[in-house]
Design a protein around this motif. Sequence first.
Motif, PDB file in Angstrom:
ATOM      1  N   ASP A   1      44.035  30.931  54.801  1.00 23.72           N
ATOM      2  CA  ASP A   1      43.251  31.816  54.032  1.00 23.72           C
ATOM      3  C   ASP A   1      44.143  32.108  52.686  1.00 23.72           C
ATOM      4  O   ASP A   1      43.761  32.016  51.424  1.00 23.72           O
ATOM      5  CB  ASP A   1      43.198  33.095  54.654  1.00 23.72           C
ATOM      6  CG  ASP A   1      44.528  33.817  55.332  1.00 23.72           C
ATOM      7  OD1 ASP A   1      45.694  33.063  55.102  1.00 23.72           O
ATOM      8  OD2 ASP A   1      44.591  34.882  55.591  1.00 23.72           O
ATOM      9  N   VAL A   2      45.537  31.947  52.780  1.00 20.38           N
ATOM     10  CA  VAL A   2      46.428  32.048  51.658  1.00 20.38           C
ATOM     11  C   VAL A   2      46.185  30.778  50.571  1.00 20.38           C
ATOM     12  O   VAL A   2      46.039  30.948  49.372  1.00 20.38           O
ATOM     13  CB  VAL A   2      47.619  32.124  51.896  1.00 20.38           C
ATOM     14  CG1 VAL A   2      48.711  32.265  50.602  1.00 20.38           C
ATOM     15  CG2 VAL A   2      48.126  33.546  52.634  1.00 20.38           C
ATOM     16  N   ALA A   3      46.075  29.742  51.163  1.00 18.82           N
ATOM     17  CA  ALA A   3      45.688  28.411  50.352  1.00 18.82           C
ATOM     18  C   ALA A   3      44.437  28.664  49.717  1.00 18.82           C
ATOM     19  O   ALA A   3      44.306  28.212  48.428  1.00 18.82           O
ATOM     20  CB  ALA A   3      45.948  27.206  51.289  1.00 18.82           C
ATOM     21  N   ARG A   4      43.447  28.882  50.365  1.00 18.82           N
ATOM     22  CA  ARG A   4      42.021  29.283  49.702  1.00 18.82           C
ATOM     23  C   ARG A   4      42.041  30.295  48.718  1.00 18.82           C
ATOM     24  O   ARG A   4      41.474  30.251  47.484  1.00 18.82           O
ATOM     25  CB  ARG A   4      41.182  29.797  50.937  1.00 18.82           C
ATOM     26  CG  ARG A   4      40.629  28.684  51.872  1.00 18.82           C
ATOM     27  CD  ARG A   4      39.458  29.023  52.500  1.00 18.82           C
ATOM     28  NE  ARG A   4      38.320  29.303  51.699  1.00 18.82           N
ATOM     29  CZ  ARG A   4      37.145  29.981  51.934  1.00 18.82           C
ATOM     30  NH1 ARG A   4      37.106  30.656  53.065  1.00 18.82           N
ATOM     31  NH2 ARG A   4      36.107  30.199  51.075  1.00 18.82           N
ATOM     32  N   PHE A   5      42.827  31.347  48.900  1.00 15.33           N
ATOM     33  CA  PHE A   5      43.025  32.431  47.857  1.00 15.33           C
ATOM     34  C   PHE A   5      43.505  32.030  46.567  1.00 15.33           C
ATOM     35  O   PHE A   5      43.336  32.214  45.490  1.00 15.33           O
ATOM     36  CB  PHE A   5      43.630  33.633  48.389  1.00 15.33           C
ATOM     37  CG  PHE A   5      44.377  34.711  47.560  1.00 15.33           C
ATOM     38  CD1 PHE A   5      43.101  35.484  46.957  1.00 15.33           C
ATOM     39  CD2 PHE A   5      45.574  34.676  46.983  1.00 15.33           C
ATOM     40  CE1 PHE A   5      43.542  36.643  46.028  1.00 15.33           C
ATOM     41  CE2 PHE A   5      46.100  35.674  46.238  1.00 15.33           C
ATOM     42  CZ  PHE A   5      44.922  36.813  45.424  1.00 15.33           C
ATOM     43  N   GLU A   6      44.825  31.238  46.710  1.00 18.64           N
ATOM     44  CA  GLU A   6      45.427  30.874  45.575  1.00 18.64           C
ATOM     45  C   GLU A   6      44.640  29.335  44.879  1.00 18.64           C
ATOM     46  O   GLU A   6      44.633  29.759  43.640  1.00 18.64           O
ATOM     47  CB  GLU A   6      46.748  30.071  45.942  1.00 18.64           C
ATOM     48  CG  GLU A   6      47.895  31.291  46.451  1.00 18.64           C
ATOM     49  CD  GLU A   6      49.068  30.982  46.492  1.00 18.64           C
ATOM     50  OE1 GLU A   6      49.949  31.452  45.918  1.00 18.64           O
ATOM     51  OE2 GLU A   6      49.317  29.930  47.638  1.00 18.64           O
ATOM     52  N   SER A   7      43.869  28.788  45.623  1.00 21.75           N
ATOM     53  CA  SER A   7      43.387  27.798  45.072  1.00 21.75           C
ATOM     54  C   SER A   7      41.941  28.260  44.419  1.00 21.75           C
ATOM     55  O   SER A   7      41.679  27.914  43.121  1.00 21.75           O
ATOM     56  CB  SER A   7      42.643  26.591  45.970  1.00 21.75           C
ATOM     57  OG  SER A   7      41.728  27.143  46.942  1.00 21.75           O
ATOM     58  N   THR A   8      41.484  29.371  44.694  1.00 24.98           N
ATOM     59  CA  THR A   8      40.227  29.895  44.067  1.00 24.98           C
ATOM     60  C   THR A   8      40.681  30.437  42.674  1.00 24.98           C
ATOM     61  O   THR A   8      40.117  30.451  41.771  1.00 24.98           O
ATOM     62  CB  THR A   8      39.613  30.949  44.907  1.00 24.98           C
ATOM     63  OG1 THR A   8      39.228  30.267  46.164  1.00 24.98           O
ATOM     64  CG2 THR A   8      38.247  31.438  44.291  1.00 24.98           C
ATOM     65  N   LEU A   9      41.982  31.127  42.798  1.00 23.44           N
ATOM     66  CA  LEU A   9      42.527  31.614  41.834  1.00 23.44           C
ATOM     67  C   LEU A   9      42.845  30.583  40.495  1.00 23.44           C
ATOM     68  O   LEU A   9      42.577  30.843  39.443  1.00 23.44           O
ATOM     69  CB  LEU A   9      43.880  32.331  41.755  1.00 23.44           C
ATOM     70  CG  LEU A   9      43.810  33.576  42.539  1.00 23.44           C
ATOM     71  CD1 LEU A   9      45.023  34.445  42.539  1.00 23.44           C
ATOM     72  CD2 LEU A   9      42.745  34.746  41.725  1.00 23.44           C
ATOM     73  N   GLN A  10      43.108  29.463  40.979  1.00 19.78           N
ATOM     74  CA  GLN A  10      43.231  28.274  40.030  1.00 19.78           C
ATOM     75  C   GLN A  10      42.102  27.776  39.687  1.00 19.78           C
ATOM     76  O   GLN A  10      42.053  27.556  38.272  1.00 19.78           O
ATOM     77  CB  GLN A  10      44.031  26.998  40.805  1.00 19.78           C
ATOM     78  CG  GLN A  10      45.654  27.343  41.276  1.00 19.78           C
ATOM     79  CD  GLN A  10      46.145  26.211  42.023  1.00 19.78           C
ATOM     80  OE1 GLN A  10      45.730  25.167  42.531  1.00 19.78           O
ATOM     81  NE2 GLN A  10      47.427  26.403  42.551  1.00 19.78           N
TER      82      GLN A  10
END
Length: 206
Positions: A103-112
Amino acid sequence: MTNLRIQLLGGFSLTSDGKQLLSGRHTSRMALLVAFLALTHGRRQSRKQLASTFWPDSTDLQARNNLRSLLTLLRRQAPELTPYLQDEDAYLRWRIDPTQEIDVARFESTLQQAVIAEQDEDAALIDTLKKALSLYAGELLPGHYEDWVLAERERLQAAYLNTLFWLIDLLDGAGRVREAIRYAELLLHADRLRETSHLLLMRLHA
């Protein structure tokens, strides 16, 4: 197809093909090790550094032995994780691939994606920011207060708050004030001590 799901925001959850792994009160340190490796996925982590991070009050030898024992226990209790735990002599690495979701990776990739889409139309950017915010289910690993957890928790919360500010500003500029107010209320709930959050909500209501 996603086989492994790792939730770190709002609480820890680890499932493989829908089966809950590492449940129970005696698995906390194993869960933290998985969380640490998942947060730093793709990057090699020194065994020595990992041992000192998890057992800062132990001698170097004892900490290394503790880490070795914990990894053995982890592989025994959750063999489904073995393909993702890459053992490289003095290093460990969490292997990332399309069969898992962190979930953290999805959150950060969406911010990117939002940063990349900043030059696009506001409507597309707004949708991307909303998606990112929906992925933030709460603070990182609540109930844990290790130094590395606190540092990552603060970093991710700052990203969440900055995203809220960004979205509110876009909604306000687009004349979508009711939506802006809704997200300003989320901002206030997440950061009650910041005066600017109160002032922002008052200005939008006005």
